[in-house]
Write an enzyme that holds these catalytic residues in place. Sequence first.
Site, PDB file in Angstrom:
ATOM      1  N   GLY A  70       2.568  -6.490   1.723  1.00 17.77           N
ATOM      2  CA  GLY A  70       3.264  -6.938   2.935  1.00 17.77           C
ATOM      3  C   GLY A  70       2.260  -7.380   3.975  1.00 17.77           C
ATOM      4  N   LEU A  71       2.769  -8.055   4.985  1.00 16.06           N
ATOM      5  CA  LEU A  71       1.908  -8.588   6.049  1.00 16.06           C
ATOM      6  C   LEU A  71       1.164  -7.476   6.775  1.00 16.06           C
ATOM      7  CD1 LEU A  71       4.415 -11.125   7.692  1.00 16.06           C
ATOM      8  CD2 LEU A  71       2.394 -11.702   6.313  1.00 16.06           C
TER       9      LEU A  71
ATOM     10  N   LYS B  79       2.634  -0.705   6.022  1.00 11.93           N
ATOM     11  CA  LYS B  79       2.127  -0.146   4.755  1.00 11.93           C
ATOM     12  C   LYS B  79       1.389   1.183   4.961  1.00 11.93           C
ATOM     13  CE  LYS B  79      -0.260  -3.861   3.858  1.00 11.93           C
ATOM     14  NZ  LYS B  79       0.093  -4.613   5.076  1.00 11.93           N
TER      15      LYS B  79
ATOM     16  N   SER C 201      -2.220  -7.649  -0.378  1.00  2.00           N
ATOM     17  CA  SER C 201      -2.053  -8.327  -1.683  1.00  2.00           C
ATOM     18  C   SER C 201      -1.073  -9.504  -1.596  1.00  2.00           C
ATOM     19  CB  SER C 201      -1.673  -7.372  -2.809  1.00  2.00           C
ATOM     20  OG  SER C 201      -1.140  -6.163  -2.396  1.00  2.00           O
TER      21      SER C 201
END
Length: 198
Positions: A33-34, A39, A107
């Site tokens: 995720g951005l 995260k 990623s």
Amino acid sequence: MAENIFPIYDRLVQFEDRCRRLNQRPVSLWFCGLSGSGKSTIAIGLEKILFQKGYIVQVLDGDNIRNGINSNLGFSVEDRLENNRRVAEISKLYNRSGLITINSFISPTKDIRAHAKAIIGEEFFKEIYIKASLDVCEKRDVKGLYKKARRGEIKGFTGIDSPFEVPEVPFLEIDTEKHTLDECIQSLFKAIEPLIRI
Ligand code: ADP
């Protein structure tokens, strides 16, 4: 003396024995995720709850990877690929030792995630999309990186001048705009507990 022709793996403690000893089945939770999507925050919260429930789990993120084993890598395309490859190999080693990992890295591309999946193995790899819009991530701007990227001080920043490819069929999607941190952690826990329980 006759040479031992069998690979070392056959002579090591076996995977199933490790799982029984640790009373868990390992997985690699692969958060993507951005930057600012949540995260790390969710990884920290989920690790805590899993540990409290008796699971042995390790978070892998920029802090313990880029400052350690990958301290010789930068952010060029080649270095990002190598960073990803090493993280996946480390995660695989943890899994084969019976430990659960939570991998917290942007990623950004399908290729990067597919590569990690190929290394870790389909059975262990669980892709989890930590979802938040660019707008919200930029407003959060936890580390001030978006401001720097907008000023042109960081090149190739994901979401600004480098793409993020949304996962098509992730194992799970966690929307951090629509749900509180606690709700996000709880729904993740509910989804993965059946996988890791013996
Ligand atoms: P990332 O690791 O994806 O770059 P961080 O976890 O460092 O993101 O930052 C996410 C920010 O968003 C934190 O300041 C966190 O408090 C905030 N936040 C707001 N709602 C949530 C949510 N539901 N889940 C996770 N983080 C959230």
